[in-house]
Design a protein around this motif. Structure first.
Motif, PDB file in Angstrom:
ATOM      1  N   ASP A 172      -5.923  21.784 -20.522  1.00 21.15           N
ATOM      2  CA  ASP A 172      -5.133  22.615 -21.434  1.00 21.15           C
ATOM      3  C   ASP A 172      -5.359  21.996 -22.805  1.00 21.15           C
ATOM      4  OD1 ASP A 172      -3.372  24.201 -22.769  1.00 21.15           O
ATOM      5  OD2 ASP A 172      -1.562  23.402 -21.811  1.00 21.15           O
ATOM      6  N   GLY A 173      -6.375  22.500 -23.517  1.00 19.14           N
ATOM      7  CA  GLY A 173      -6.788  21.867 -24.768  1.00 19.14           C
ATOM      8  C   GLY A 173      -7.414  20.524 -24.446  1.00 19.14           C
ATOM      9  N   ASP A 174      -6.875  19.447 -25.027  1.00 17.88           N
ATOM     10  CA  ASP A 174      -7.405  18.111 -24.733  1.00 17.88           C
ATOM     11  C   ASP A 174      -6.508  17.353 -23.753  1.00 17.88           C
ATOM     12  OD1 ASP A 174      -5.263  17.498 -26.374  1.00 17.88           O
ATOM     13  OD2 ASP A 174      -6.342  15.981 -27.527  1.00 17.88           O
ATOM     14  N   THR A 175      -5.635  18.082 -23.065  1.00 16.22           N
ATOM     15  CA  THR A 175      -4.747  17.474 -22.072  1.00 16.22           C
ATOM     16  C   THR A 175      -5.213  17.832 -20.666  1.00 16.22           C
ATOM     17  OG1 THR A 175      -2.861  17.598 -23.569  1.00 16.22           O
ATOM     18  CG2 THR A 175      -2.354  17.372 -21.227  1.00 16.22           C
ATOM     19  N   ILE A 176      -5.130  16.869 -19.765  1.00 14.37           N
ATOM     20  CA  ILE A 176      -5.491  17.111 -18.374  1.00 14.37           C
ATOM     21  C   ILE A 176      -4.291  17.770 -17.701  1.00 14.37           C
ATOM     22  CG2 ILE A 176      -6.169  16.047 -16.197  1.00 14.37           C
ATOM     23  CD1 ILE A 176      -7.368  13.761 -17.989  1.00 14.37           C
ATOM     24  N   ALA A 198     -15.963  20.221 -17.843  1.00 11.94           N
ATOM     25  CA  ALA A 198     -14.907  21.141 -18.278  1.00 11.94           C
ATOM     26  C   ALA A 198     -14.766  21.146 -19.797  1.00 11.94           C
ATOM     27  CB  ALA A 198     -13.577  20.756 -17.636  1.00 11.94           C
ATOM     28  N   ALA A 199     -14.881  19.991 -20.403  1.00 14.33           N
ATOM     29  CA  ALA A 199     -14.730  19.882 -21.860  1.00 14.33           C
ATOM     30  C   ALA A 199     -15.932  20.470 -22.586  1.00 14.33           C
ATOM     31  CB  ALA A 199     -14.528  18.427 -22.271  1.00 14.33           C
ATOM     32  N   GLY A 200     -17.117  20.360 -21.949  1.00 13.01           N
ATOM     33  CA  GLY A 200     -18.329  20.860 -22.592  1.00 13.01           C
ATOM     34  C   GLY A 200     -18.789  22.188 -22.057  1.00 13.01           C
ATOM     35  N   GLY A 201     -18.250  22.605 -20.909  1.00 14.70           N
ATOM     36  CA  GLY A 201     -18.606  23.886 -20.319  1.00 14.70           C
ATOM     37  C   GLY A 201     -20.028  23.973 -19.839  1.00 14.70           C
ATOM     38  N   GLU A 202     -20.643  22.848 -19.483  1.00 11.57           N
ATOM     39  CA  GLU A 202     -22.043  22.892 -19.076  1.00 11.57           C
ATOM     40  C   GLU A 202     -22.186  22.678 -17.575  1.00 11.57           C
ATOM     41  OE1 GLU A 202     -23.294  18.327 -20.106  1.00 11.57           O
ATOM     42  OE2 GLU A 202     -22.872  19.677 -21.748  1.00 11.57           O
ATOM     43  N   GLU A 203     -23.262  23.198 -17.030  1.00  8.16           N
ATOM     44  CA  GLU A 203     -23.554  23.001 -15.619  1.00  8.16           C
ATOM     45  C   GLU A 203     -24.321  21.694 -15.475  1.00  8.16           C
ATOM     46  OE1 GLU A 203     -25.868  25.344 -12.118  1.00  8.16           O
ATOM     47  OE2 GLU A 203     -24.639  26.495 -13.515  1.00  8.16           O
ATOM     48  N   VAL A 204     -23.956  20.934 -14.452  1.00 10.35           N
ATOM     49  CA  VAL A 204     -24.540  19.605 -14.282  1.00 10.35           C
ATOM     50  C   VAL A 204     -24.950  19.411 -12.833  1.00 10.35           C
ATOM     51  CG1 VAL A 204     -24.097  17.126 -14.449  1.00 10.35           C
ATOM     52  CG2 VAL A 204     -22.987  18.669 -16.046  1.00 10.35           C
ATOM     53  N   THR A 205     -26.122  18.871 -12.600  1.00  9.52           N
ATOM     54  CA  THR A 205     -26.513  18.334 -11.310  1.00  9.52           C
ATOM     55  C   THR A 205     -27.138  16.989 -11.637  1.00  9.52           C
ATOM     56  OG1 THR A 205     -26.939  20.511 -10.394  1.00  9.52           O
ATOM     57  CG2 THR A 205     -27.922  18.636  -9.250  1.00  9.52           C
ATOM     58  N   ALA A 206     -26.544  15.946 -11.079  1.00 10.76           N
ATOM     59  CA  ALA A 206     -26.967  14.613 -11.486  1.00 10.76           C
ATOM     60  C   ALA A 206     -26.858  13.631 -10.341  1.00 10.76           C
ATOM     61  CB  ALA A 206     -26.097  14.133 -12.649  1.00 10.76           C
ATOM     62  N   ARG A 207     -27.443  12.503 -10.532  1.00  5.92           N
ATOM     63  CA  ARG A 207     -27.299  11.368  -9.632  1.00  5.92           C
ATOM     64  C   ARG A 207     -26.302  10.447 -10.308  1.00  5.92           C
ATOM     65  NH1 ARG A 207     -28.593   9.895  -4.652  1.00  5.92           N
ATOM     66  NH2 ARG A 207     -29.144   7.737  -4.438  1.00  5.92           N
ATOM     67  N   ALA A 208     -25.157  10.252  -9.706  1.00  3.01           N
ATOM     68  CA  ALA A 208     -24.113   9.420 -10.316  1.00  3.01           C
ATOM     69  C   ALA A 208     -24.475   7.960 -10.190  1.00  3.01           C
ATOM     70  CB  ALA A 208     -22.779   9.686  -9.627  1.00  3.01           C
ATOM     71  N   GLY A 209     -23.926   7.142 -11.101  1.00  2.00           N
ATOM     72  CA  GLY A 209     -24.144   5.703 -11.046  1.00  2.00           C
ATOM     73  C   GLY A 209     -23.599   5.132  -9.755  1.00  2.00           C
ATOM     74  N   GLY A 210     -24.228   4.081  -9.253  1.00  2.00           N
ATOM     75  CA  GLY A 210     -23.744   3.444  -8.053  1.00  2.00           C
ATOM     76  C   GLY A 210     -24.218   4.116  -6.772  1.00  2.00           C
ATOM     77  N   GLY A 211     -25.141   5.042  -6.865  1.00  2.00           N
ATOM     78  CA  GLY A 211     -25.741   5.609  -5.685  1.00  2.00           C
ATOM     79  C   GLY A 211     -25.052   6.835  -5.120  1.00  2.00           C
TER      80      GLY A 211
END
Length: 168
Positions: free
Chosen positions: A48-52, A144-157
Motif C-alpha cells: 500500500d504505497g511504500d508500506t507492506i 511488487a515495487a518495480g512491477g517487473e517479472e523476474v526469474t532468477a537464481r537466488a543467493g545461497g543456492g
C-alpha cells in the motif's frame, strides 16, 4: 530457563502457530526452493504505497524454514519497505555470522523474535532454511515495487521464480 531453550520455544511456537500462513491476494508472488533439504515456500506481498500491507505464504519444510516465514510476517507487515529492508539486513547479518555475533540490545529490538535464530547461524546448512522466506520476501517486494517479472537464481543456492500480480 536457558536462553537457547527460550529461542527453541520461540521457533517451535512460530512453527506450530504460523503467522501469515495461507495465500492471500498480493501484488507479487515468488516461489523459492532450498534444493539442499527440499524446503519450499510460495510467498505473496501486497503493498500500500511504500508500506507492506500483507505478506502471505504457503510452504513445506523444516521447523526453521517455516518459523522463519512466520517471524518475517509478524515483523514486517505494517512497516515501510525501507524499515523492512533494515530488519532483513540485520537478520542476514546475524545469519551470516556463523555464531560469532551475539545479538545486543539494539539488534534484539530490531529483530524481536527473529533473534531466536541466532543459534541457527552456527550451522551453515540450516542458515539456508532460516533465510528461505526472507529471500523470497526480498524478491517479491522488489518485484511488487518495480512491477517487473523476474526469474532468477537466488543467493545461497535456492531456486527462485516470480511473477508480477501474484494472486490477483
Amino acid at each position: 530457563m536457558k536462553l537457547e531453550s527460550m529461542y527453541q520455544d520461540v521457533i517451535l511456537d512460530h512453527y506450530k502457530n504460523p503467522r501469515g500462513r495461507g495465500l492471500r491476494e498480493g501484488d507479487a508472488e515468488v516461489h523459492h526452493v532450498n534444493p539442499t533439504c527440499g524446503d519450499e515456500i510460495t510467498l505473496r506481498v501486497r503493498l500500500d504505497g511504500d508500506t507492506i500491507a500483507d505478506i502471505s505464504y504457503e510452504g513445506q519444510g523444516c521447523s526453521i524454514s517455516q518459523a522463519g516465514a512466520s517471524v518475517l510476517n509478524e515483523l514486517l507487515v505494517g512497516t515501510t519497505i525501507a524499515d523492512a529492508r533494515r530488519v532483513q539486513e540485520s537478520f542476514l547479518e546475524l545469519m551470516q555470522s556463523r555464531g560469532r555475533l551475539e545479538p545486543d540490545d539494539e539488534m534484539e529490538e530490531i529483530l524481536q523474535d527473529a533473534v531466536a535464530f541466532a543459534g541457527v547461524s552456527k550451522y551453515p546448512a540450516r542458515v539456508k532454511c532460516a533465510l528461505l522466506g526472507w529471500m523470497a520476501w526480498k524478491d517479491a517486494t522488489a518485484q511488487a515495487a518495480g512491477g517487473e517479472e523476474v526469474t532468477a537464481r537466488a543467493g545461497g543456492g535456492e531456486n527462485a521464480s516470480a511473477r508480477a500480480g501474484g494472486g490477483k
